[in-house]
Design a protein around this motif. Sequence first.
Motif, short mmCIF file in Angstrom:
data_model
loop_
_atom_site.label_atom_id
_atom_site.label_comp_id
_atom_site.label_asym_id
_atom_site.label_seq_id
_atom_site.Cartn_x
_atom_site.Cartn_y
_atom_site.Cartn_z
N GLU A 42 7.04 -1.43 -7.29
CA GLU A 42 6.51 0.00 -6.86
C GLU A 42 5.35 -0.20 -5.99
N THR A 43 4.30 -0.95 -6.66
CA THR A 43 3.14 -1.22 -5.95
C THR A 43 3.32 -1.95 -4.63
N CYS A 44 4.30 -2.74 -4.64
CA CYS A 44 4.60 -3.16 -3.22
C CYS A 44 5.37 -2.26 -2.32
N ASN A 45 6.19 -1.65 -2.88
CA ASN A 45 6.83 -0.58 -1.87
C ASN A 45 5.93 0.49 -1.41
N ALA A 46 4.87 0.90 -2.08
CA ALA A 46 4.00 1.86 -1.66
C ALA A 46 3.05 1.23 -0.56
N ALA A 47 2.63 -0.01 -0.72
CA ALA A 47 1.99 -0.98 0.39
C ALA A 47 2.68 -1.07 1.64
N ILE A 48 4.06 -1.42 1.52
CA ILE A 48 4.79 -1.60 2.68
C ILE A 48 5.09 -0.22 3.56
N ALA A 49 5.17 0.79 2.81
CA ALA A 49 5.22 2.15 3.30
C ALA A 49 3.93 2.58 3.85
N ALA A 50 2.69 2.40 3.45
CA ALA A 50 1.33 2.53 4.31
C ALA A 50 1.31 1.80 5.18
N GLN A 51 1.84 0.41 5.21
CA GLN A 51 1.64 -0.19 6.59
C GLN A 51 2.51 0.13 7.63
N ASN A 52 3.79 0.51 7.26
CA ASN A 52 4.59 0.86 8.17
C ASN A 52 4.22 2.35 8.77
N GLY A 54 1.07 2.93 9.51
CA GLY A 54 -0.05 2.43 10.18
C GLY A 54 -1.36 2.53 9.36
N MET A 55 -1.28 2.73 8.13
CA MET A 55 -2.24 3.18 7.34
C MET A 55 -2.71 1.90 6.61
N PRO A 56 -3.94 1.75 6.00
CA PRO A 56 -4.43 0.43 5.36
C PRO A 56 -3.61 0.55 4.11
N ILE A 57 -3.27 -0.69 3.38
CA ILE A 57 -2.75 -0.81 2.02
C ILE A 57 -3.69 -0.21 1.04
N PRO A 58 -3.01 0.50 0.09
CA PRO A 58 -3.94 1.18 -1.07
C PRO A 58 -4.84 0.27 -1.69
N ARG A 59 -5.94 0.61 -2.11
CA ARG A 59 -6.82 -0.24 -2.98
C ARG A 59 -5.94 -0.29 -4.47
N ARG A 60 -6.62 -1.16 -5.30
CA ARG A 60 -6.14 -1.25 -6.70
C ARG A 60 -5.65 0.26 -7.44
N ARG A 61 -4.60 0.47 -7.97
CA ARG A 61 -4.26 1.69 -8.57
C ARG A 61 -5.17 1.79 -9.61
N PRO A 62 -5.11 2.89 -10.20
CA PRO A 62 -5.83 3.20 -11.48
C PRO A 62 -5.46 2.31 -12.76
N ASP A 63 -4.24 1.90 -12.91
CA ASP A 63 -3.60 1.09 -14.14
C ASP A 63 -3.87 -0.24 -13.67
N GLY A 64 -4.41 -0.60 -12.45
CA GLY A 64 -5.08 -1.99 -12.41
C GLY A 64 -4.02 -2.78 -11.42
N TRP A 65 -2.94 -2.21 -10.91
CA TRP A 65 -2.04 -2.84 -9.97
C TRP A 65 -2.38 -2.78 -8.61
N GLY A 66 -2.29 -3.73 -7.76
CA GLY A 66 -2.54 -3.76 -6.19
C GLY A 66 -1.68 -4.56 -5.40
N ALA A 67 -1.66 -4.37 -4.17
CA ALA A 67 -1.03 -5.49 -3.30
C ALA A 67 -1.57 -5.63 -2.39
#
Length: 107
Positions: A42-52, A54-67
Amino acid sequence: MTQVFFQIKVPMTKPTQPEQYGIHIFTGPADTCLDALRIARETCNAAIAAQNAGMPIPRRRPDGWGARGLRHGWKLDWTAATVAAWENERTFWTREFSSSRHNEFLK
């Protein structure tokens, strides 16, 4: 249930240059290996969606996960992903969980 800190290693290749390959590592807490794998995906998919978009990859989520450091255009092989859990801050369990045994979470 007490959460454990997991590390998910996902092999990746560059489709335009298949000789280039590597591993992307996702880390964070989860209740089980399967939960860790799902959250990493899920974290990876959100990062790929942001990249696609043209937005920066989201920082670490509140639960500690990031990409962070996800390589744009690289293909991740989730069927070959492995999951390892820390028993404490310094060591990993020696047994790894292979996601290929649980493809229902990869569809």
